[in-house]
Enzyme design. Sequence first.
Site, PDB file in Angstrom:
ATOM      1  N   ASN A  89      30.920  -6.621  -4.904  1.00  9.82           N
ATOM      2  CA  ASN A  89      31.350  -7.760  -4.087  1.00  9.82           C
ATOM      3  C   ASN A  89      30.972  -9.120  -4.686  1.00  9.82           C
ATOM      4  O   ASN A  89      31.651 -10.116  -4.438  1.00  9.82           O
ATOM      5  CB  ASN A  89      30.732  -7.597  -2.686  1.00  9.82           C
ATOM      6  CG  ASN A  89      30.923  -8.822  -1.825  1.00  9.82           C
ATOM      7  OD1 ASN A  89      31.964  -9.009  -1.203  1.00  9.82           O
ATOM      8  ND2 ASN A  89      29.922  -9.700  -1.789  1.00  9.82           N
ATOM      9  N   PHE A  93      33.365 -18.708  -7.785  1.00 10.88           N
ATOM     10  CA  PHE A  93      34.520 -19.579  -8.018  1.00 10.88           C
ATOM     11  C   PHE A  93      33.945 -20.953  -8.373  1.00 10.88           C
ATOM     12  O   PHE A  93      33.157 -21.502  -7.595  1.00 10.88           O
ATOM     13  CB  PHE A  93      35.405 -19.657  -6.768  1.00 10.88           C
ATOM     14  CG  PHE A  93      36.401 -20.780  -6.814  1.00 10.88           C
ATOM     15  CD1 PHE A  93      37.369 -20.826  -7.812  1.00 10.88           C
ATOM     16  CD2 PHE A  93      36.363 -21.817  -5.886  1.00 10.88           C
ATOM     17  CE1 PHE A  93      38.271 -21.877  -7.884  1.00 10.88           C
ATOM     18  CE2 PHE A  93      37.265 -22.870  -5.946  1.00 10.88           C
ATOM     19  CZ  PHE A  93      38.230 -22.899  -6.951  1.00 10.88           C
ATOM     20  N   SER A 144      41.253 -10.321  -5.478  1.00 10.89           N
ATOM     21  CA  SER A 144      41.831 -11.373  -4.653  1.00 10.89           C
ATOM     22  C   SER A 144      43.338 -11.351  -4.860  1.00 10.89           C
ATOM     23  O   SER A 144      43.811 -10.971  -5.945  1.00 10.89           O
ATOM     24  CB  SER A 144      41.293 -12.745  -5.091  1.00 10.89           C
ATOM     25  OG  SER A 144      42.034 -13.777  -4.469  1.00 10.89           O
ATOM     26  N   TYR A 167      39.355 -18.308 -12.263  1.00  5.60           N
ATOM     27  CA  TYR A 167      39.161 -17.346 -11.173  1.00  5.60           C
ATOM     28  C   TYR A 167      40.309 -16.340 -11.139  1.00  5.60           C
ATOM     29  O   TYR A 167      40.098 -15.128 -11.056  1.00  5.60           O
ATOM     30  CB  TYR A 167      39.064 -18.095  -9.845  1.00  5.60           C
ATOM     31  CG  TYR A 167      38.793 -17.216  -8.635  1.00  5.60           C
ATOM     32  CD1 TYR A 167      37.496 -16.819  -8.313  1.00  5.60           C
ATOM     33  CD2 TYR A 167      39.829 -16.806  -7.801  1.00  5.60           C
ATOM     34  CE1 TYR A 167      37.239 -16.019  -7.199  1.00  5.60           C
ATOM     35  CE2 TYR A 167      39.591 -16.012  -6.683  1.00  5.60           C
ATOM     36  CZ  TYR A 167      38.290 -15.630  -6.388  1.00  5.60           C
ATOM     37  OH  TYR A 167      38.049 -14.830  -5.282  1.00  5.60           O
ATOM     38  N   LYS A 171      40.084 -12.213 -11.722  1.00  8.11           N
ATOM     39  CA  LYS A 171      40.431 -11.202 -10.711  1.00  8.11           C
ATOM     40  C   LYS A 171      41.589 -10.315 -11.186  1.00  8.11           C
ATOM     41  O   LYS A 171      41.651  -9.127 -10.841  1.00  8.11           O
ATOM     42  CB  LYS A 171      40.759 -11.873  -9.377  1.00  8.11           C
ATOM     43  CG  LYS A 171      39.561 -12.578  -8.718  1.00  8.11           C
ATOM     44  CD  LYS A 171      38.415 -11.635  -8.380  1.00  8.11           C
ATOM     45  CE  LYS A 171      37.346 -12.316  -7.530  1.00  8.11           C
ATOM     46  NZ  LYS A 171      36.188 -11.451  -7.224  1.00  8.11           N
TER      47      LYS A 171
HETATM   48  N1  LIG Z   1      36.265 -15.828   0.863  1.00  9.42           N
HETATM   49  C1  LIG Z   1      37.503 -15.584   0.460  1.00  9.42           C
HETATM   50  O1  LIG Z   1      38.462 -16.161   1.004  1.00  9.42           O
HETATM   51  C2  LIG Z   1      37.773 -14.594  -0.644  1.00  9.42           C
HETATM   52  C3  LIG Z   1      39.119 -14.310  -0.947  1.00  9.42           C
HETATM   53  C4  LIG Z   1      39.404 -13.372  -1.939  1.00  9.42           C
HETATM   54  C5  LIG Z   1      38.367 -12.752  -2.602  1.00  9.42           C
HETATM   55  N2  LIG Z   1      37.063 -13.058  -2.302  1.00  9.42           N
HETATM   56  C6  LIG Z   1      36.015 -12.352  -3.056  1.00  9.42           C
HETATM   57  O2  LIG Z   1      35.134 -11.725  -2.148  1.00  9.42           O
HETATM   58  C7  LIG Z   1      33.817 -11.647  -2.715  1.00  9.42           C
HETATM   59  C8  LIG Z   1      32.810 -12.233  -1.728  1.00  9.42           C
HETATM   60  O3  LIG Z   1      33.161 -13.595  -1.538  1.00  9.42           O
HETATM   61  P1  LIG Z   1      32.569 -14.506  -0.349  1.00  9.42           P
HETATM   62  O4  LIG Z   1      33.700 -15.264   0.181  1.00  9.42           O
HETATM   63  O5  LIG Z   1      31.705 -13.704   0.561  1.00  9.42           O
HETATM   64  O6  LIG Z   1      31.690 -15.529  -1.214  1.00  9.42           O
HETATM   65  P2  LIG Z   1      30.245 -16.185  -0.963  1.00  9.42           P
HETATM   66  O7  LIG Z   1      29.993 -16.391   0.476  1.00  9.42           O
HETATM   67  O8  LIG Z   1      30.201 -17.355  -1.896  1.00  9.42           O
HETATM   68  O9  LIG Z   1      29.259 -15.034  -1.484  1.00  9.42           O
HETATM   69  C9  LIG Z   1      29.251 -14.653  -2.823  1.00  9.42           C
HETATM   70  C10 LIG Z   1      28.106 -13.692  -3.040  1.00  9.42           C
HETATM   71  O10 LIG Z   1      28.084 -13.341  -4.432  1.00  9.42           O
HETATM   72  C11 LIG Z   1      26.771 -13.574  -4.897  1.00  9.42           C
HETATM   73  N3  LIG Z   1      26.719 -13.818  -6.328  1.00  9.42           N
HETATM   74  C12 LIG Z   1      27.333 -14.780  -7.057  1.00  9.42           C
HETATM   75  N4  LIG Z   1      26.968 -14.685  -8.347  1.00  9.42           N
HETATM   76  C13 LIG Z   1      26.115 -13.623  -8.424  1.00  9.42           C
HETATM   77  C14 LIG Z   1      25.395 -13.026  -9.476  1.00  9.42           C
HETATM   78  N5  LIG Z   1      25.441 -13.488 -10.734  1.00  9.42           N
HETATM   79  N6  LIG Z   1      24.627 -11.948  -9.201  1.00  9.42           N
HETATM   80  C15 LIG Z   1      24.544 -11.463  -7.950  1.00  9.42           C
HETATM   81  N7  LIG Z   1      25.176 -12.007  -6.913  1.00  9.42           N
HETATM   82  C16 LIG Z   1      25.956 -13.081  -7.159  1.00  9.42           C
HETATM   83  C17 LIG Z   1      26.259 -14.762  -4.085  1.00  9.42           C
HETATM   84  O11 LIG Z   1      24.850 -14.863  -4.201  1.00  9.42           O
HETATM   85  P3  LIG Z   1      24.085 -16.296  -3.992  1.00  9.42           P
HETATM   86  O12 LIG Z   1      23.942 -16.498  -2.519  1.00  9.42           O
HETATM   87  O13 LIG Z   1      22.785 -16.067  -4.690  1.00  9.42           O
HETATM   88  O14 LIG Z   1      24.936 -17.351  -4.651  1.00  9.42           O
HETATM   89  C18 LIG Z   1      26.740 -14.337  -2.709  1.00  9.42           C
HETATM   90  O15 LIG Z   1      25.882 -13.374  -2.177  1.00  9.42           O
HETATM   91  C19 LIG Z   1      33.885 -12.407  -4.046  1.00  9.42           C
HETATM   92  O16 LIG Z   1      34.046 -11.479  -5.098  1.00  9.42           O
HETATM   93  C20 LIG Z   1      35.134 -13.258  -3.889  1.00  9.42           C
HETATM   94  O17 LIG Z   1      35.718 -13.591  -5.128  1.00  9.42           O
HETATM   95  C21 LIG Z   1      36.757 -13.954  -1.347  1.00  9.42           C
END
Ligand SMILES: NC(=O)c1ccc[n+]([C@@H]2O[C@H](COP(=O)([O-])OP(=O)(O)OC[C@H]3O[C@@H](n4cnc5c(N)ncnc54)[C@H](OP(=O)(O)O)[C@@H]3O)[C@@H](O)[C@H]2O)c1
Length: 244
Positions: A89, A93, A144, A167, A171
């Site tokens: 997960n 970005f 995504s 990004y 993906k």
């Molecule tokens: N939100 C959306 O609309 C959306 C849409 C499509 C896909 N996604 C995908 O869904 C996934 C979760 O996204 P989210 O929206 O929940 O984002 P988020 O709230 O920004 O959370 C991202 C998570 O990834 C962790 N992370 C980032 N870099 C890391 C690293 N080097 N090692 C370990 N952990 C790391 C962050 O840790 P820290 O707290 O330490 O930064 C956080 O726990 C991602 O892969 C994202 O690309 C999200």
Amino acid sequence: MPMTRTVALITGANKGIGLETARQLARKGLLVIIGARDEAKGRAAAESIQKEGFEARAVRIDVTDPATIAEAARRIEGDPGRLDVLVNNAGVFAAGKDGPASTTGVETFRQTFDANLFGLVAVTQAFLPLLRKSSAGRIVNLSSILGSVAEHGDPNSGIYQMKVAAYDCSKAAVNMYTNHLAHELRGTAIKVNAAHPGWVKTDMGGPEAPMDVVDGAKTSVWLATLPPDGPSGGFYHTQVHMRW
Ligand SMILES: NC(=O)c1ccc[n+]([C@@H]2O[C@H](COP(=O)([O-])OP(=O)(O)OC[C@H]3O[C@@H](n4cnc5c(N)ncnc54)[C@H](OP(=O)(O)O)[C@@H]3O)[C@@H](O)[C@H]2O)c1
């Protein structure tokens, strides 16, 4: 006594979609392990699930740091000694830096690929030996819709104008890795799928996103708990197959 409960590791699970995925899997009876690069945040996330009466642990994993991945794999192999579900997960970005293909810097591409693709590959390879021992291994790769070449090529697609090169490329690569790993593991008990969670209100998705995190975790949870006759090698949003 060997652990008989299904065990799930979710990377980047200290907040956002990852934490909610862990919470929903815990409610389904799985033992969840919160992967977080910040140990204190990981512990706090695990405690928030424990407070609901479910079992959760935390392990430090920075997906861009091979030493933390190796140490996490060693610890989980020791206790609980099994892994059935891996939800890749963690993702980044580079807001403010990512954008047009002609100008987004190579360093932004590197940093984005480091977490979103290379980190995902490294974690997957480190935990595959444990997953192979499971009678129903499940790997969920957070992709995504922005990684879909078909959507980006379709002027009628809702994301046609939303082009953030680093990004989106990362993906798209996650999708291809999902395809290749599923092909390699066909005929085994492991299913590998990519998930588009939706546009979700998180730190990454922003406050304008239409989906809340509870719905945003549902695709990951479904793919993490697929029955034996469930799909492998696909790209899904809410149980609907996406265009690659
Ligand atoms: N939100 C959306 O609309 C959306 C849409 C499509 C896909 N996604 C995908 O869904 C996934 C979760 O996204 P989210 O929206 O929940 O984002 P988020 O709230 O920004 O959370 C991202 C998570 O990834 C962790 N992370 C980032 N870099 C890391 C690293 N080097 N090692 C370990 N952990 C790391 C962050 O840790 P820290 O707290 O330490 O930064 C956080 O726990 C991602 O892969 C994202 O690309 C999200």
